[in-house]
Design a protein around this motif. Structure first.
Motif, PDB file in Angstrom:
ATOM      1  N   ARG A  72       0.842  -1.202   0.000  1.00  0.00           N
ATOM      2  CA  ARG A  72       0.000   0.000   0.000  1.00  0.00           C
ATOM      3  C   ARG A  72       0.878   1.253   0.000  1.00  0.00           C
ATOM      4  NH1 ARG A  72      -2.403  -0.901   4.449  1.00  0.00           N
ATOM      5  NH2 ARG A  72      -3.878  -2.383   3.535  1.00  0.00           N
ATOM      6  N   THR A  73       1.967   1.216   0.770  1.00  0.00           N
ATOM      7  CA  THR A  73       2.893   2.347   0.812  1.00  0.00           C
ATOM      8  C   THR A  73       3.565   2.560  -0.542  1.00  0.00           C
ATOM      9  OG1 THR A  73       3.342   1.998   3.169  1.00  0.00           O
ATOM     10  CG2 THR A  73       4.973   3.251   1.921  1.00  0.00           C
ATOM     11  N   LEU A  74       3.982   1.460  -1.174  1.00  0.00           N
ATOM     12  CA  LEU A  74       4.615   1.570  -2.490  1.00  0.00           C
ATOM     13  C   LEU A  74       3.647   2.171  -3.505  1.00  0.00           C
ATOM     14  CD1 LEU A  74       6.980   1.041  -4.390  1.00  0.00           C
ATOM     15  CD2 LEU A  74       6.108  -1.282  -4.726  1.00  0.00           C
ATOM     16  N   ARG A  75       2.400   1.726  -3.500  1.00  0.00           N
ATOM     17  CA  ARG A  75       1.399   2.279  -4.430  1.00  0.00           C
ATOM     18  C   ARG A  75       1.209   3.780  -4.195  1.00  0.00           C
ATOM     19  NH1 ARG A  75      -1.120  -2.826  -3.493  1.00  0.00           N
ATOM     20  NH2 ARG A  75      -1.343  -4.009  -5.443  1.00  0.00           N
ATOM     21  N   HIS A  76       1.208   4.171  -2.924  1.00  0.00           N
ATOM     22  CA  HIS A  76       1.045   5.591  -2.595  1.00  0.00           C
ATOM     23  C   HIS A  76       2.169   6.422  -3.206  1.00  0.00           C
ATOM     24  CE1 HIS A  76       0.654   9.304  -0.289  1.00  0.00           C
ATOM     25  NE2 HIS A  76       1.905   9.146   0.108  1.00  0.00           N
ATOM     26  N   HIS A  77       3.409   5.957  -3.034  1.00  0.00           N
ATOM     27  CA  HIS A  77       4.546   6.720  -3.557  1.00  0.00           C
ATOM     28  C   HIS A  77       4.571   6.709  -5.083  1.00  0.00           C
ATOM     29  CE1 HIS A  77       6.186   7.604   0.316  1.00  0.00           C
ATOM     30  NE2 HIS A  77       6.390   6.334   0.641  1.00  0.00           N
ATOM     31  N   VAL A  78       4.140   5.624  -5.692  1.00  0.00           N
ATOM     32  CA  VAL A  78       4.088   5.564  -7.155  1.00  0.00           C
ATOM     33  C   VAL A  78       3.066   6.568  -7.685  1.00  0.00           C
ATOM     34  CG1 VAL A  78       3.413   4.122  -9.112  1.00  0.00           C
ATOM     35  CG2 VAL A  78       4.936   3.205  -7.356  1.00  0.00           C
ATOM     36  N   ARG A  79       1.908   6.649  -7.044  1.00  0.00           N
ATOM     37  CA  ARG A  79       0.896   7.632  -7.472  1.00  0.00           C
ATOM     38  C   ARG A  79       1.399   9.056  -7.267  1.00  0.00           C
ATOM     39  NH1 ARG A  79      -2.720   3.952  -4.909  1.00  0.00           N
ATOM     40  NH2 ARG A  79      -2.637   5.223  -3.010  1.00  0.00           N
ATOM     41  N   ARG A  80       2.137   9.269  -6.188  1.00  0.00           N
ATOM     42  CA  ARG A  80       2.599  10.615  -5.855  1.00  0.00           C
ATOM     43  C   ARG A  80       3.720  11.084  -6.775  1.00  0.00           C
ATOM     44  NH1 ARG A  80       5.594  12.302  -0.154  1.00  0.00           N
ATOM     45  NH2 ARG A  80       6.030  14.488  -0.709  1.00  0.00           N
ATOM     46  N   HIS A  81       4.699  10.218  -7.054  1.00  0.00           N
ATOM     47  CA  HIS A  81       5.888  10.631  -7.803  1.00  0.00           C
ATOM     48  C   HIS A  81       5.809  10.321  -9.292  1.00  0.00           C
ATOM     49  CE1 HIS A  81       8.113  11.664  -4.146  1.00  0.00           C
ATOM     50  NE2 HIS A  81       7.632  10.554  -3.607  1.00  0.00           N
ATOM     51  N   LYS A  82       4.875   9.450  -9.686  1.00  0.00           N
ATOM     52  CA  LYS A  82       4.689   9.090 -11.100  1.00  0.00           C
ATOM     53  C   LYS A  82       6.017   8.714 -11.776  1.00  0.00           C
ATOM     54  CE  LYS A  82       0.545  11.911 -11.719  1.00  0.00           C
ATOM     55  NZ  LYS A  82       0.363  12.128 -10.266  1.00  0.00           N
ATOM     56  N   GLU A 113       1.638  -8.666  -7.626  1.00  0.00           N
ATOM     57  CA  GLU A 113       1.363  -7.313  -7.130  1.00  0.00           C
ATOM     58  C   GLU A 113       2.286  -6.294  -7.797  1.00  0.00           C
ATOM     59  OE1 GLU A 113      -0.978  -6.300  -5.239  1.00  0.00           O
ATOM     60  OE2 GLU A 113      -1.719  -8.034  -4.115  1.00  0.00           O
ATOM     61  N   LEU A 114       3.577  -6.626  -7.902  1.00  0.00           N
ATOM     62  CA  LEU A 114       4.524  -5.710  -8.535  1.00  0.00           C
ATOM     63  C   LEU A 114       4.207  -5.520 -10.011  1.00  0.00           C
ATOM     64  CD1 LEU A 114       7.856  -6.944  -6.888  1.00  0.00           C
ATOM     65  CD2 LEU A 114       6.546  -4.881  -6.329  1.00  0.00           C
ATOM     66  N   ASN A 115       3.781  -6.599 -10.655  1.00  0.00           N
ATOM     67  CA  ASN A 115       3.398  -6.510 -12.061  1.00  0.00           C
ATOM     68  C   ASN A 115       2.207  -5.568 -12.240  1.00  0.00           C
ATOM     69  OD1 ASN A 115       3.587  -7.553 -14.892  1.00  0.00           O
ATOM     70  ND2 ASN A 115       1.525  -8.279 -14.423  1.00  0.00           N
ATOM     71  N   GLU A 119       2.133  -2.064 -14.378  1.00  0.00           N
ATOM     72  CA  GLU A 119       1.203  -1.880 -15.499  1.00  0.00           C
ATOM     73  C   GLU A 119       0.264  -0.703 -15.266  1.00  0.00           C
ATOM     74  OE1 GLU A 119      -0.849  -5.495 -16.295  1.00  0.00           O
ATOM     75  OE2 GLU A 119       0.817  -6.357 -17.448  1.00  0.00           O
ATOM     76  N   SER A 120      -0.244  -0.564 -14.055  1.00  0.00           N
ATOM     77  CA  SER A 120      -1.213   0.501 -13.778  1.00  0.00           C
ATOM     78  C   SER A 120      -0.574   1.887 -13.806  1.00  0.00           C
ATOM     79  CB  SER A 120      -1.877   0.270 -12.415  1.00  0.00           C
ATOM     80  OG  SER A 120      -0.915   0.321 -11.370  1.00  0.00           O
ATOM     81  N   SER A 121       0.735   1.964 -13.533  1.00  0.00           N
ATOM     82  CA  SER A 121       1.425   3.257 -13.513  1.00  0.00           C
ATOM     83  C   SER A 121       2.246   3.501 -14.772  1.00  0.00           C
ATOM     84  CB  SER A 121       2.351   3.335 -12.294  1.00  0.00           C
ATOM     85  OG  SER A 121       3.359   2.338 -12.375  1.00  0.00           O
ATOM     86  N   ASN A 122       2.287   2.502 -15.666  1.00  0.00           N
ATOM     87  CA  ASN A 122       3.094   2.578 -16.886  1.00  0.00           C
ATOM     88  C   ASN A 122       4.573   2.776 -16.553  1.00  0.00           C
ATOM     89  OD1 ASN A 122       3.326   2.420 -19.695  1.00  0.00           O
ATOM     90  ND2 ASN A 122       3.318   4.648 -19.928  1.00  0.00           N
ATOM     91  N   ALA A 123       5.013   2.177 -15.454  1.00  0.00           N
ATOM     92  CA  ALA A 123       6.413   2.266 -15.032  1.00  0.00           C
ATOM     93  C   ALA A 123       7.094   0.917 -15.231  1.00  0.00           C
ATOM     94  CB  ALA A 123       6.504   2.680 -13.564  1.00  0.00           C
TER      95      ALA A 123
END
Length: 286
Positions: A72-82, A113-115, A119-123
């Motif tokens: 959940r923390t990783l998803r938060h930072h991915v959304r924040r920093h793109k 989960e990492l996949n 995919e959802s962040s295009n990273a």
């Protein structure tokens, strides 16, 4: 946005080389790096020494295992920093203590989960892992953790010592699902004049493939090359032999031509023409 070049100014273009690799040496993006050591001690000085901009990298300073809270923390930072790139170094530091990294079901859950996050962040997601200390027959299964880790990867790269020069390193394409196998890249870790931190200098491409590199052995040569050396010694021990015969027999025994050529150079095999035929012989037969 300024470009971040984390591999130095002479880095190869992996979009032409490793077409399916999960990172770009030069990227206009904000990478996220998760690690256990603090940023001031590791990332910033090294990125600056390579000519990069550490302000373009966000480092998760607090270690967090990938349980429900950690993901959940990783998803938060991915959304924040793109980010365009997410680096996990090493992967198994983030496997929760109550999970088994060698259990197919448990490692698949984490990889899934990492996949999904990638995919959802295009990273791109770059997972770093070490080799096992035990030997395995296939190179692709010699990484730490279960085989499901490499199974999820679309592209994999292995770093090895150069068989002909211990000061050089090879970046070798180990797995390629989205493209053809790429040539290996050669690099050297050196120090800039007047600076203590090492930098990477690229030394071009190499035809050495993963098939030419074997498991660690008491002999410094990788097994395929050692086999080629022993093959030539056995075939040439009684005197010169036709080159065509040697090439055909080596191919039948599974020895690649480039491996045979390196073995020929190591033994200082002499190539000459006798009775209108090209032959190979050992120097002692002259």
């Amino acid at each position: 946005m300024d470009r971040l070049n984390v591999f130095g100014n002479e880095s190869p273009n992996f979009l032409k080389g490793f077409q399916s690799v999960a990172f770009k040496p030069t990227c206009q993006c904000t990478p996220i790096a998760t690690q256990r050591k603090s940023d001031p001690q590791t990332f910033s000085p090294r990125i600056k020494a390579l000519g990069g901009n550490p302000d373009k990298i966000w480092v998760q300073g607090k270690y967090s295992a990938f349980d429900d809270d950690g993901l959940r923390t990783l998803r938060h930072h991915v959304r924040r920093h793109k980010p365009g790139l997410i680096v996990l170094d090493p992967l198994f530091n983030y496997v929760p203590a109550d999970r088994n990294a060698y259990s197919p079901n448990e490692i698949r859950a984490i990889m899934g989960e990492l996949n999904e996050i990638g995919e959802s962040s295009n990273a791109a997601v770059l997972l770093i892992r070490h080799l096992t200390k035990t030997k395995r027959d296939k190179q692709i299964y010699q990484g730490a953790g279960g085989i499901d880790v490499i199974g999820f990867a679309r592209s994999a790269i292995r770093i090895e010592k150069h068989p002909d020069n211990p000061d050089l390193r090879l970046m070798v394409h180990l797995k390629w699902n989205l493209t053809t196998q790429s040539k290996s890249w050669v690099y050297e870790v050196v120090k800039k004049d007047g600076e203590d931190l090492p930098i990477i200098q690229w030394r071009g491409q190499s035809d050495i493939s993963i098939d030419d590199l074997g498991s660690d052995d008491s002999d410094e040569r990788p097994p395929p090359r050692r086999n080629a050396v022993e093959f030539l010694r056995a075939e040439l021990k009684d005197g010169p032999m036709p080159a065509k015969y040697l090439l055909e027999k080596a191919e039948n025994e599974g020895i690649k031509k480039r491996t045979l050529d390196r073995a020929k150079s190591e033994l200082n095999v002499i190539v000459e023409q006798q009775k209108r035929k090209w032959v190979w012989r050992l120097p002692s037969d002259g």
